[in-house]
Scaffold this motif. Sequence first.
Motif, PDB file in Angstrom:
ATOM      1  N   CYS A 109       0.841  -1.182   0.000  1.00  0.00           N
ATOM      2  CA  CYS A 109       0.000   0.000   0.000  1.00  0.00           C
ATOM      3  C   CYS A 109       0.881   1.239   0.000  1.00  0.00           C
ATOM      4  O   CYS A 109       1.820   1.341   0.793  1.00  0.00           O
ATOM      5  CB  CYS A 109      -0.902  -0.016   1.235  1.00  0.00           C
ATOM      6  SG  CYS A 109      -2.049   1.367   1.319  1.00  0.00           S
ATOM      7  N   GLN A 140     -13.231  -1.373   0.051  1.00  0.00           N
ATOM      8  CA  GLN A 140     -13.818  -0.056   0.268  1.00  0.00           C
ATOM      9  C   GLN A 140     -14.355   0.078   1.686  1.00  0.00           C
ATOM     10  O   GLN A 140     -14.224   1.135   2.316  1.00  0.00           O
ATOM     11  CB  GLN A 140     -14.919   0.204  -0.768  1.00  0.00           C
ATOM     12  CG  GLN A 140     -14.370   0.499  -2.159  1.00  0.00           C
ATOM     13  CD  GLN A 140     -15.454   0.613  -3.198  1.00  0.00           C
ATOM     14  OE1 GLN A 140     -16.441  -0.122  -3.174  1.00  0.00           O
ATOM     15  NE2 GLN A 140     -15.293   1.533  -4.131  1.00  0.00           N
ATOM     16  N   GLU A 145     -12.562   3.832   1.581  1.00  0.00           N
ATOM     17  CA  GLU A 145     -12.149   4.582   0.393  1.00  0.00           C
ATOM     18  C   GLU A 145     -13.122   4.321  -0.755  1.00  0.00           C
ATOM     19  O   GLU A 145     -12.988   3.328  -1.488  1.00  0.00           O
ATOM     20  CB  GLU A 145     -10.723   4.211  -0.017  1.00  0.00           C
ATOM     21  CG  GLU A 145      -9.699   4.617   1.020  1.00  0.00           C
ATOM     22  CD  GLU A 145      -8.268   4.384   0.555  1.00  0.00           C
ATOM     23  OE1 GLU A 145      -7.377   4.472   1.403  1.00  0.00           O
ATOM     24  OE2 GLU A 145      -8.036   4.120  -0.643  1.00  0.00           O
ATOM     25  N   LEU A 148     -11.598   3.964  -4.445  1.00  0.00           N
ATOM     26  CA  LEU A 148     -10.747   2.838  -4.808  1.00  0.00           C
ATOM     27  C   LEU A 148     -11.280   2.174  -6.078  1.00  0.00           C
ATOM     28  O   LEU A 148     -12.480   1.966  -6.225  1.00  0.00           O
ATOM     29  CB  LEU A 148     -10.738   1.832  -3.661  1.00  0.00           C
ATOM     30  CG  LEU A 148      -9.622   0.785  -3.632  1.00  0.00           C
ATOM     31  CD1 LEU A 148      -8.281   1.452  -3.423  1.00  0.00           C
ATOM     32  CD2 LEU A 148      -9.897  -0.209  -2.504  1.00  0.00           C
ATOM     33  N   PHE A 164      -4.958  -2.027  -7.406  1.00  0.00           N
ATOM     34  CA  PHE A 164      -5.987  -1.002  -7.286  1.00  0.00           C
ATOM     35  C   PHE A 164      -5.367   0.384  -7.294  1.00  0.00           C
ATOM     36  O   PHE A 164      -4.263   0.587  -6.771  1.00  0.00           O
ATOM     37  CB  PHE A 164      -6.772  -1.168  -5.976  1.00  0.00           C
ATOM     38  CG  PHE A 164      -7.681  -2.356  -5.938  1.00  0.00           C
ATOM     39  CD1 PHE A 164      -9.033  -2.222  -6.218  1.00  0.00           C
ATOM     40  CD2 PHE A 164      -7.194  -3.613  -5.625  1.00  0.00           C
ATOM     41  CE1 PHE A 164      -9.890  -3.309  -6.178  1.00  0.00           C
ATOM     42  CE2 PHE A 164      -8.034  -4.712  -5.584  1.00  0.00           C
ATOM     43  CZ  PHE A 164      -9.386  -4.558  -5.858  1.00  0.00           C
ATOM     44  N   ARG A 166      -5.666   4.152  -5.830  1.00  0.00           N
ATOM     45  CA  ARG A 166      -6.235   4.816  -4.657  1.00  0.00           C
ATOM     46  C   ARG A 166      -6.588   6.281  -4.917  1.00  0.00           C
ATOM     47  O   ARG A 166      -7.291   6.890  -4.102  1.00  0.00           O
ATOM     48  CB  ARG A 166      -5.253   4.741  -3.483  1.00  0.00           C
ATOM     49  CG  ARG A 166      -4.960   3.333  -3.010  1.00  0.00           C
ATOM     50  CD  ARG A 166      -4.097   3.350  -1.762  1.00  0.00           C
ATOM     51  NE  ARG A 166      -4.827   3.888  -0.630  1.00  0.00           N
ATOM     52  CZ  ARG A 166      -4.253   4.500   0.403  1.00  0.00           C
ATOM     53  NH1 ARG A 166      -2.938   4.680   0.424  1.00  0.00           N
ATOM     54  NH2 ARG A 166      -4.985   4.940   1.407  1.00  0.00           N
ATOM     55  N   ARG A 171      -4.644   7.667 -11.803  1.00  0.00           N
ATOM     56  CA  ARG A 171      -5.244   6.408 -12.283  1.00  0.00           C
ATOM     57  C   ARG A 171      -4.970   6.162 -13.759  1.00  0.00           C
ATOM     58  O   ARG A 171      -4.630   5.050 -14.176  1.00  0.00           O
ATOM     59  CB  ARG A 171      -6.742   6.429 -12.007  1.00  0.00           C
ATOM     60  CG  ARG A 171      -7.467   5.124 -12.262  1.00  0.00           C
ATOM     61  CD  ARG A 171      -8.815   5.142 -11.576  1.00  0.00           C
ATOM     62  NE  ARG A 171      -8.642   5.291 -10.122  1.00  0.00           N
ATOM     63  CZ  ARG A 171      -9.569   5.761  -9.305  1.00  0.00           C
ATOM     64  NH1 ARG A 171     -10.746   6.148  -9.768  1.00  0.00           N
ATOM     65  NH2 ARG A 171      -9.333   5.840  -8.006  1.00  0.00           N
TER      66      ARG A 171
END
Length: 310
Positions: A109, A140, A145, A148, A164, A166, A171
Motif C-alpha cells: 500500500c 472499500q 475509500e 478505490l 488497485f 487509490r 489512475r
Amino acid sequence: MPIPPPDAPFDLDSCDPDRRDRAPDAVPPSRLQLPPGLWTNLLDGVCARFPAIGRERWRERFARGRVLDARDARPLSAEAPYQVGLEILYFREVEHEPRIPFEERIVHCDERLLIVDKPHFLPVAPSGRFVAETLLGRLQRRLGEADLAPLHRLDAATAGLVMFSREPASRGAYQALFRERRIDKRYLALAPPLPGLSFPLVRRSRIEAGEPFFLMREGQGEANSETRIEVVARGEEAWTYSLQPVTGRKHQLRVHMAALGAPIVGDRFYPLQPRGEEDFDRPLKLLARSLRFVDPFEGGERRFDSGLSL
C-alpha cells in the motif's frame, strides 16, 4: 513500504492514518446517466432500465433514500420527473448474498496503489448476485475509500494479485500500463502433462464469444490473443505451468490451456461442467503470481509477488 510475510497482519493505519475518520460499512453506490426515453417519472425509467428488479423493490429503494442525485447526493423521489442525462447514484442490493469464506490479504500500500492477494471464488467487482462480497466492496469498507478502483480484473475463480488505484489523479497513467501492454503479468497453473509439446511455447489464436454466453472459444481468423507458456515442474498427474499473457482476453489462459489439451485443474468452464453450488474444496488451480512494471511516477521497476500457492 516493505511487503509483509503471507501470514502477517497488515497495518492499515500506516497505509492511511485518516481512514478511521470515514464510514467503514457503506457499500459505495453505482452511477447511471439516464438514457433517452419518454418515461413519466424516475420509477418508470429505472424499472425499464433494470427489468430484472421488481417495481416494488425499486419503489422501496426510493423510499429508503437509496437512489440519489449524483450532483449533491440528495435522495430522489420515485415520482420525480424523468430527465434524460441526469446522473443518479443507486445502491445495488442482493438478497441473501452468499458469504465467500476466504479472506483477502493486502500485499502493498502506498499513496497511489494498493496491491492485494485475492482468494479463489471472490469476484473483483460487483456483478450478478455479488455486491458486498467482492474484493472491491470488502476493501472499500475496510479502508473507507469510495474512490478505490481496480486497474485490471481476475476471474472470480482465479486467485492472486490485483492492483488497485487509490487516487483518481494518477489512475490514467497506471491504466495505460495495462492498455499498452507495459506490465509483465505471470501466472502459475496446474494442468495435465503435455509431453508431446516442446516448451517454452507461444499460443496465439482468435478468442471470441461462445455458447452459452458466459464462455469464450477459439475461432477462425486473425489472432487477437497470445500466451507464452513454460513448464516449471513435472508431476505424474499434473504439471505446473508458468503462463505469461501478452494480451488480456476474457478467460484467455483457461481457453488456451484447454485448447492445448490440458484444461486447468478445477476448471468448471473449459470443458463446461454441470452448474451447481460452489465446491470450495476444489478451486481452479490458477494463480496470478507476479506483477512487474516501470512505475510512471517513480521511474524505477517495481515487482510484487503473491503470497499464495497452488
